[in-house]
Motif scaffolding. Structure first.
Motif, short mmCIF file in Angstrom:
data_model
loop_
_atom_site.label_atom_id
_atom_site.label_comp_id
_atom_site.label_asym_id
_atom_site.label_seq_id
_atom_site.Cartn_x
_atom_site.Cartn_y
_atom_site.Cartn_z
N ARG A 181 -5.46 -0.31 -7.16
CA ARG A 181 -6.43 -0.58 -6.10
C ARG A 181 -7.75 -1.04 -6.69
O ARG A 181 -8.18 -0.56 -7.74
CB ARG A 181 -6.67 0.67 -5.26
N THR A 182 -8.41 -1.96 -6.03
CA THR A 182 -9.74 -2.39 -6.44
C THR A 182 -10.76 -1.36 -5.96
O THR A 182 -10.48 -0.54 -5.08
CB THR A 182 -10.09 -3.75 -5.83
N GLU A 185 -11.09 -1.45 -2.25
CA GLU A 185 -9.96 -0.80 -1.56
C GLU A 185 -10.06 0.72 -1.63
O GLU A 185 -9.71 1.42 -0.66
CB GLU A 185 -8.65 -1.29 -2.16
N GLU A 188 -12.51 1.86 1.01
CA GLU A 188 -11.90 1.86 2.35
C GLU A 188 -11.01 3.08 2.53
O GLU A 188 -11.00 3.71 3.60
CB GLU A 188 -11.09 0.57 2.54
N LEU A 189 -10.26 3.43 1.51
CA LEU A 189 -9.38 4.60 1.59
C LEU A 189 -10.20 5.88 1.77
O LEU A 189 -9.84 6.75 2.58
CB LEU A 189 -8.55 4.68 0.31
N HIS A 293 -5.91 2.88 -11.42
CA HIS A 293 -7.12 2.25 -10.88
C HIS A 293 -8.11 1.95 -12.01
O HIS A 293 -8.44 2.82 -12.82
CB HIS A 293 -7.78 3.18 -9.86
#
Length: 549
Positions: A181-182, A185, A188-189, A293
């Motif tokens: 995941r960036t 991202e 957002e999570l 990550h």
């Protein structure tokens, strides 16, 4: 020796993107703003793949920037303010120093000198590339890449993953697309309904430990102010790696839990108290989907390990359970945690001090990625490195657990001097050897370790609210904070009372408490009184005026 500055440009499709900070970014930027750059910037020396030339090494850095959004991430806003957003750039450039070494110059010594120098300077978060790189060459052949890392974009695990990519790219290998995941991202999570619930649960976990467990681990006659300069003891042992593997297999626990249990048991023996509060760094890598990550997730897991067990097997089981709970609750809103720490400190009168730290980085560079290092010439090999500015009292870094156990131990002289630190390291290895064969009764620990235990010979030591406190140290802090005419501190019925004769100025108990709390940091043997009896000088029974309580 000559140095050339090379500029590397990168570009990816699309436009720049913005999002709120991740919780890890927010936490680390707060730390960067509070602590010295030398405390927060990290450094590493990366070996160069055999046969890799200068162009391959530099091109691999460009590919890294295009491959991983964290390296293209900046934090807009004034330098002195806490940013609220991250921005992932679509193009930019960064510089790399290429230094040609003199014929007799040691590349490792030079790399260490470069990184220690470069970590002294803060990164400009709104614009700087998060890596300061120096490629060391001899006769044009690359030997080492010295790297200083900004903690706002990359934590230790991410740096290890980044090294793996760079090494493979510089070797000429083509990598599959990145799947982690960036940072956007992750943000957002974390702001999803489940992410918010997790952060709320983390605060409850922290509050319980902060309110109920010892505020300090090490409190005795030896403990003075922490100057944050901790020498580093390096430990390498093939035999210990084998013992660790056998202990993990026999107990059914992971190597990390085994090492943490041994470390906590020895720390508890030195501290002469059974509960050890441990901060485990980068612990939230255990969250699903975040192991690969590239970014900064670095937030502490707070563990309260009860070492009052019959044997080491029981403690290993407790440690594994406690670690899992701590890791689960290591994603939080840093502002709320700092506010919680402060609120609990004011209520309790005792400020939590992060004295015992563990950082397990053993999974960052798996076996086979780089050429294996030769086994140590003696087993175990112990070597000292210069002091590092680390604001704690005892810290264990776990670098490698298979093939050859590799650890670094940072020890403050008030907790363990050099000779005692080496005994601590040997005791850890001895404990692993015994645990590989059988459950080890913890009653054997004192004879096994030969470590010093806490000495509290003065009559001024009391156990108050689950924490060892020196009443003389409390009086000293009150004097520093209030400059009284006289002060007397007493402990009775679980309550710490300060009877203070002021120098004539009016002072309420609330004002006195606030002043003492402000003076408390750095005084690990003290706490603020629970109750203040304030009498202006020249007043008292039979005189005008009355004590304020």
């Amino acid at each position: 020796m000559t140095t050339e500055r090379v500029t590397i440009a990168y570009r990816v499709p699309g436009e720049p993107a913005e999002a709120p900070l991740t919780l890890g970014q927010d936490n680390m930027i707060r730390c960067l703003r509070r602590d010295l750059p030398s405390h927060m910037n990290k450094h590493a020396v990366w070996p160069v793949p055999p046969g890799a030339d200068r162009a391959a090494c530099l091109d691999a850095l460009r590919t890294l920037a295009e491959r991983h959004a964290a390296l293209r991430t900046v934090f807009p806003g004034p330098a002195g303010d806490q940013p609220t957003h991250q921005r992932a750039l679509s193009d930019g450039e960064f510089g790399v120093d290429v230094t040609e070494l003199d014929p007799a110059e040691d590349p490792d010594a030079r790399a260490d000198e470069v990184t220690r120098h470069d970590r002294e300077f803060a990164f400009a978060l709104a614009e700087d590339f998060p890596l300061r790189c120096t490629l060391l060459t001899r006769d044009g052949v690359p030997l080492r890449l010295a790297v200083v890392i900004c903690h706002a974009q990359l934590d230790g695990t991410a740096t290890g993953l980044l090294f793996q990519d760079w090494f493979r790219l510089a070797s000429g290998e083509e990598l599959p697309p990145a799947t982690g995941r960036t940072p956007i991202e992750v943000a957002e999570l974390e702001r999803s309904a489940s992410g918010r619930r997790r952060a709320t649960a983390a605060l409850r976990h922290w509050e319980r430990i902060l309110r109920e467990e010892p505020a300090t681990v090490f409190a005795d006659d030896r403990i003075g102010p922490n100057d944050a300069q901790l020498p580093t003891l390096v430990l390498r042992s093939v035999k210990a790696a084998d013992a660790l593997e056998r202990t993990a297999r026999r107990t059914g626990a992971g190597p990390s839990a085994v090492l943490l249990a041994c470390y906590a048991a020895l720390a508890a023996a030195r501290a002469d108290q059974s509960t050890v509060v441990v901060a485990a760094l980068s612990a939230n890598r255990h969250r699903p989907g975040l192991a690969d990550h590239i970014g900064t997730l670095a937030q502490d897991a707070l563990l309260a390990l009860d070492t009052a067990a019959a044997d080491l097997d029981e403690l290993i089981g407790r440690t594994q359970a406690s670690a899992l709970g701590g890791y689960w609750h290591s994603t939080f809103d840093a502002e709320k945690v700092w506010r919680l720490i402060e609120d609990v400190a004011v209520d309790r009168g005792a400020r939590f001090v992060r004295q015992v730290v563990v950082n397990d980085l053993s999974g960052t560079v798996p076996p086979g990625v780089t050429p294996e290092r030769a086994d140590p010439p003696v087993d175990p090999l112990l070597a000292w490195l210069p002091p590092d500015p680390i604001p704690t009292r005892l810290m264990l870094n776990i670098w490698r657990v298979t093939g050859c156990l590799e650890l670094t131990l940072h020890t403050h002289r008030d907790v363990l001097d050099r000779a005692e630190s080496e005994r601590f390291a040997h005791a850890l290895l001895d404990l692993l050897e015994l645990a590989a064969e059988r459950p080890v009764p913890l009653a054997e620990l004192a004879a096994l370790a030969g470590l010093p235990s806490a000495v509290r010979d003065k009559g001024s030591w009391h156990r108050i609210d689950n924490t060892w406190i020196d009443l003389d140290a409390v009086a000293d802090v009150v004097r520093t904070a209030l400059d009284p005419q006289d002060v007397d501190v007493e402990h009775a019925d679980g309550r710490l009372t300060a009877r203070i004769t002021t120098r004539g100025r009016a002072l309420t108990p609330a004002e006195a408490h606030a002043a003492v709390m402000a003076a408390l940091p750095g005084h690990d043997r003290a706490m603020a009184p629970h109750h203040y009896v304030l009498t202006p000088y020249g007043e008292g029974p039979g005189r005008p005026g009355a004590p304020a309580e």
